[in-house]
Design a protein around this motif. Structure first.
Motif, mmCIF file in Angstrom:
data_model
loop_
_atom_site.group_PDB
_atom_site.id
_atom_site.type_symbol
_atom_site.label_atom_id
_atom_site.label_comp_id
_atom_site.label_asym_id
_atom_site.label_seq_id
_atom_site.Cartn_x
_atom_site.Cartn_y
_atom_site.Cartn_z
ATOM 1 N N UNK A 39 66.441 46.767 43.506
ATOM 2 C CA UNK A 39 65.880 47.193 42.328
ATOM 3 C C UNK A 39 64.807 46.959 41.965
ATOM 4 N N UNK A 40 63.750 47.466 41.412
ATOM 5 C CA UNK A 40 62.584 47.397 40.776
ATOM 6 C C UNK A 40 62.452 47.133 39.590
ATOM 7 N N UNK A 41 61.550 45.966 39.129
ATOM 8 C CA UNK A 41 61.474 45.563 37.662
ATOM 9 C C UNK A 41 59.997 45.507 37.654
ATOM 10 N N UNK A 42 59.086 46.431 36.819
ATOM 11 C CA UNK A 42 57.670 46.659 37.190
ATOM 12 C C UNK A 42 56.979 46.424 35.567
ATOM 13 N N UNK A 43 56.056 45.648 35.351
ATOM 14 C CA UNK A 43 55.096 45.666 34.285
ATOM 15 C C UNK A 43 53.742 46.033 34.916
ATOM 16 N N UNK A 44 53.041 46.616 33.724
ATOM 17 C CA UNK A 44 51.723 47.302 33.938
ATOM 18 C C UNK A 44 50.749 46.698 32.995
ATOM 19 N N UNK A 45 49.821 46.231 33.393
ATOM 20 C CA UNK A 45 48.633 45.590 32.619
ATOM 21 C C UNK A 45 47.316 46.517 32.822
ATOM 22 N N UNK A 46 47.097 47.487 31.847
ATOM 23 C CA UNK A 46 45.928 48.512 31.914
ATOM 24 C C UNK A 46 44.700 47.858 32.057
ATOM 25 N N UNK A 47 43.563 48.467 32.579
ATOM 26 C CA UNK A 47 42.138 48.174 32.567
ATOM 27 C C UNK A 47 41.242 49.491 32.386
ATOM 28 N N UNK A 48 40.335 49.170 31.769
ATOM 29 C CA UNK A 48 39.309 50.174 31.352
ATOM 30 C C UNK A 48 38.388 50.305 32.592
ATOM 31 N N UNK A 49 37.664 51.597 32.656
ATOM 32 C CA UNK A 49 36.640 51.839 33.647
ATOM 33 C C UNK A 49 35.473 50.700 33.789
ATOM 34 N N UNK A 69 35.899 47.364 32.950
ATOM 35 C CA UNK A 69 36.431 46.258 33.698
ATOM 36 C C UNK A 69 36.572 46.529 35.214
ATOM 37 N N UNK A 70 37.084 47.864 35.537
ATOM 38 C CA UNK A 70 37.199 48.150 37.093
ATOM 39 C C UNK A 70 35.753 48.076 37.560
ATOM 40 N N UNK A 71 34.784 48.450 37.104
ATOM 41 C CA UNK A 71 33.265 48.676 37.580
ATOM 42 C C UNK A 71 33.122 47.121 37.670
ATOM 43 N N UNK A 72 33.018 46.291 36.588
ATOM 44 C CA UNK A 72 32.644 44.946 36.719
ATOM 45 C C UNK A 72 33.290 44.273 37.834
ATOM 46 N N UNK A 73 34.707 44.364 38.019
ATOM 47 C CA UNK A 73 35.478 43.709 39.082
ATOM 48 C C UNK A 73 34.904 44.334 40.457
ATOM 49 N N UNK A 74 34.539 45.522 40.538
ATOM 50 C CA UNK A 74 34.060 45.929 41.784
ATOM 51 C C UNK A 74 32.723 45.402 42.155
ATOM 52 N N UNK A 75 31.942 45.156 41.144
ATOM 53 C CA UNK A 75 30.598 44.569 41.133
ATOM 54 C C UNK A 75 30.711 43.050 41.896
ATOM 55 N N UNK A 76 31.731 42.484 41.111
ATOM 56 C CA UNK A 76 32.002 40.953 41.309
ATOM 57 C C UNK A 76 32.503 40.715 42.680
ATOM 58 N N UNK A 77 33.604 41.654 43.308
ATOM 59 C CA UNK A 77 34.107 41.639 44.501
ATOM 60 C C UNK A 77 32.966 41.802 45.621
ATOM 61 N N UNK A 78 32.155 42.802 45.471
ATOM 62 C CA UNK A 78 30.996 43.049 46.396
ATOM 63 C C UNK A 78 29.938 41.982 46.496
#
Length: 289
Positions: free
Chosen positions: A152-162, A164-173
């Motif tokens: 069985x699965x027990x799932x939680x979700x932590x939302x992110x804004x656009x 934050x996602x762009x910032x994470x992508x730039x940091x990743x690059x």
């Protein structure tokens, strides 16, 4: 004879009332140790035979113990939990006869408080938004016994804004260019929302609504280690929201035990489908300073 029996019961039955409750608080999969301090303030040596009544998940190193006069001894009780729900148990120190003198029997109540599970493996996965992917996970049976386990699965979700996602992508690059190492996005526990772990579709929900609420699901709910101790399971993942999902895959067998695997799925920006290029002229006005 009956009078002697009543006197014996009157003198000994109160000793079987637990002196205190010992709580074993911790995670499933981690040994929990508790120390019982036994003191002998008398001038005589005391001897005990130790047994545990209840769950066999409790263990002791030795069953016989001696307390020299005016000394104290630390006695260790261990809990190696295989289940989250463990019945109340008791450890009994049976008084033994020593030089014509019986030590008084002592009883302690053992209470397990399992507050979570330690995963046997933690997996990190990055998936683009709107992209369907099947995640394959190799599962090793951590127990010596073979058998089948319900999943069985027990799932939680932590939302992110656009943003934050762009910032994470730039940091990743930037990190990929400098160190060539994979960047793992941390899970911010604030603004955490719970996703239902029930794999059954509500008749009132459309298929899209169900996928929106439950973006991670299993096709099979049973895993069998009877033939091979290493089995591969497959999880389906598709998300319509940016953020991080933390999914606990819980394996349970009512007679063998429980364990889990922790899966972190980071939903990043959608995959780039095309690149637009254009030319522009820079207008310069000499009159403007």
């Amino acid at each position: 004879i009956y009078l002697l029996l009543l006197i014996q019961l009157y003198n000994n039955l109160p000793n079987f009332i637990p002196k205190t409750k010992i709580e074993f608080k911790g995670l499933l999969g981690i040994s929990i140790d508790k120390i019982i301090i036994l003191s002998n303030p008398s001038k005589k040596k005391l001897s005990y035979h130790v047994t545990i009544r209840g769950s066999n998940e409790y263990s002791i190193d030795y069953e016989d113990i001696e307390l020299l006069p005016e000394t104290s001894v630390e006695y260790i009780v261990k809990l190696n939990a295989r289940f989250t729900n463990i019945p109340v148990s008791y450890i009994i120190f049976w008084g033994k006869k020593e030089n014509g003198y019986y030590s008084k029997t002592m009883v302690f109540q053992l209470h397990a408080n399992i507050i979570g599970r330690k995963p046997i493996n933690v997996i990190y996965k990055n998936i683009e938004l709107f992209n369907y992917e099947v995640v394959s996970i190799d599962v090793n049976n951590p127990f010596d016994q073979q058998g089948s386990y319900n999943m069985q699965l027990d799932t939680t979700y932590n939302p992110a804004t656009i943003e934050e996602s762009i910032s994470n992508l730039m940091n990743s690059n930037i990190n990929n260019k400098s160190s060539k190492k994979r960047n793992v996005i941390g899970n911010n526990q604030s603004n955490l929302s719970v996703v239902t772990s029930n794999n059954e579709v509500d008749n009132n929900d459309t298929e899209f609504d169900y996928l929106y609420k439950q973006p991670i699901w299993l096709d099979d709910k049973l895993i069998d280690f009877t033939i091979n101790p290493l089995v591969t399971i497959k999880l389906n993942v598709i998300s319509f929201q940016l953020g991080v999902y933390v999914c606990y895959i819980i394996f349970t067998n009512p007679t063998i035990g429980e364990f889990c695997i922790e899966l972190h799925v980071t939903i990043s920006l959608p995959k780039i489908c095309d690149t637009l290029e254009f030319d522009s002229l820079i207008y310069y006005n000499a009159n403007n300073k």
